[in-house]
Design an enzyme around this catalytic site. Structure first.
Site, mmCIF file in Angstrom:
data_model
loop_
_atom_site.group_PDB
_atom_site.id
_atom_site.type_symbol
_atom_site.label_atom_id
_atom_site.label_comp_id
_atom_site.label_asym_id
_atom_site.label_seq_id
_atom_site.Cartn_x
_atom_site.Cartn_y
_atom_site.Cartn_z
ATOM 1 C CB SER A 139 -4.986 7.998 28.653
ATOM 2 O OG SER A 139 -4.567 7.435 29.878
ATOM 3 C CG HIS A 180 -4.763 10.626 33.383
ATOM 4 N ND1 HIS A 180 -3.474 10.659 32.889
ATOM 5 C CD2 HIS A 180 -5.419 9.663 32.688
ATOM 6 C CE1 HIS A 180 -3.375 9.770 31.924
ATOM 7 N NE2 HIS A 180 -4.528 9.144 31.786
#
Length: 304
Positions: free
Chosen positions: A86, A190
């Site tokens: 991430s 996300h």
């Protein structure tokens, strides 16, 4: 073959930066980054409490700063590949020479602010599923309207969505899942909930120049290595609203012949996944400067 990896949001803990600032030049370096991005990283890394550093706009630059600082303390390292989970992908872009340190911190500051703003639109969150079959769990999440935002391998999936959807998941777990654990993050990262942040990040990325990676850069999007700086930057923009496929990253590490995995500060999460998914691969997490000697030994044994 050594892989150098950087953790994502949720890895931060109060005061974790404190021992690193005792290293020569470290406090001045972090103070310079703080000035560049308009955020007191020294304060947040040493004195702030858990709630303060849970704030997306704080946690993200803090993690990237810690990752770059701890990697620099290792001395010269040429890993066989780099990757980040991430927000850790921005740290990895700095490792690979795609972005210089200040550009990486500038981008992550914009990312954190944009994602915090997107998260404020609807109350959302994320929860980790412990146990269960991945295919069964993904199908169950989609039935509940949730997104499998992180497919991390080693049997770990993170669901993201509204608080109502996550509450329904706690009451109605997928078959085989032992437990649903809420994560200390401030939004459904996300997922489509982050779509407003993509435009803001794309605008910020226009001001940056990206060099081609000096070492193989493994992307969260599909686990593939990315050859150009322009594509790395494009993927960094898009990934805020798309799932993290850390499982595919680890598959690529295997294909590249990984023998050791070193996770920068605040390490622990990715080494834990690697221990389960990459048997036989040596792992080490940089938690404090006390880990540096062991990390240098690992690098000497597995680089080159």
């Amino acid at each position: 073959m050594l892989v150098l990896v950087a953790p994502g949001q949720g890895a931060q803990t109060p005061g974790f930066l404190t021992p690193w600032l005792d290293l020569p030049g470290a406090a001045d370096r972090v103070a310079g980054w703080s000035d560049a991005v308009g955020l007191d990283l020294v304060h947040y890394g040493t004195k702030a409490d858990a709630d303060e550093i849970r704030d997306t706009s704080v946690a993200q630059p803090l993690l990237v700063a810690a990752g770059i600082l701890s990697a620099a303390a290792l001395g010269a390292v040429t890993p066989g590949a780099v990757a980040g989970h991430s927000v850790g992908e921005i740290t990895a872009a700095a490792f690979a020479g795609v972005l210089d340190d200040t550009a990486a911190l500038t981008l992550v500051r914009k990312r954190g602010l944009a994602m915090a703003e997107a998260a404020a639109i609807t109350e959302t969150g994320m929860s980790a599923l412990l146990g269960g079959d991945p295919d069964t769990s993904v199908a169950h999440l989609e039935k509940l309207g949730l997104t499998p935002a992180n497919i991390n391998g080693a049997g770990q999936i993170v669901a993201a969505g509204t608080m109502e959807q996550l509450a329904a998941l706690t009451e109605d777990k997928p078959e085989g899942v032992r437990k649903v654990v809420p994560l200390k993050v401030a939004g459904a990262f996300h997922t489509h909930h982050m779509a407003p942040a993509v435009d803001a990040l794309a605008e910020a990325a226009k001001a940056l120049s990206a060099a081609d990676p000096a070492v193989p850069y493994v992307s969260n999007k599909d686990g593939r290595t990315v050859a150009t700086g322009a594509e790395v930057l494009d993927r960094l923009v898009g990934q805020v609203a798309n799932p993290v496929r850390w499982d595919l990253c680890m598959e690529t590490f295997k294909e590249l012949g990984v023998t050791a995995l070193l996770e920068v500060c605040p390490g622990g999460t990715l080494t834990g996944l690697a221990k389960r998914a990459l048997p036989g691969v040596k792992t080490l997490a940089l938690k404090t400067p006390d880990d540096l000697d062991a990390a240098r030994e690992l690098i000497a044994e597995h680089s080159g």
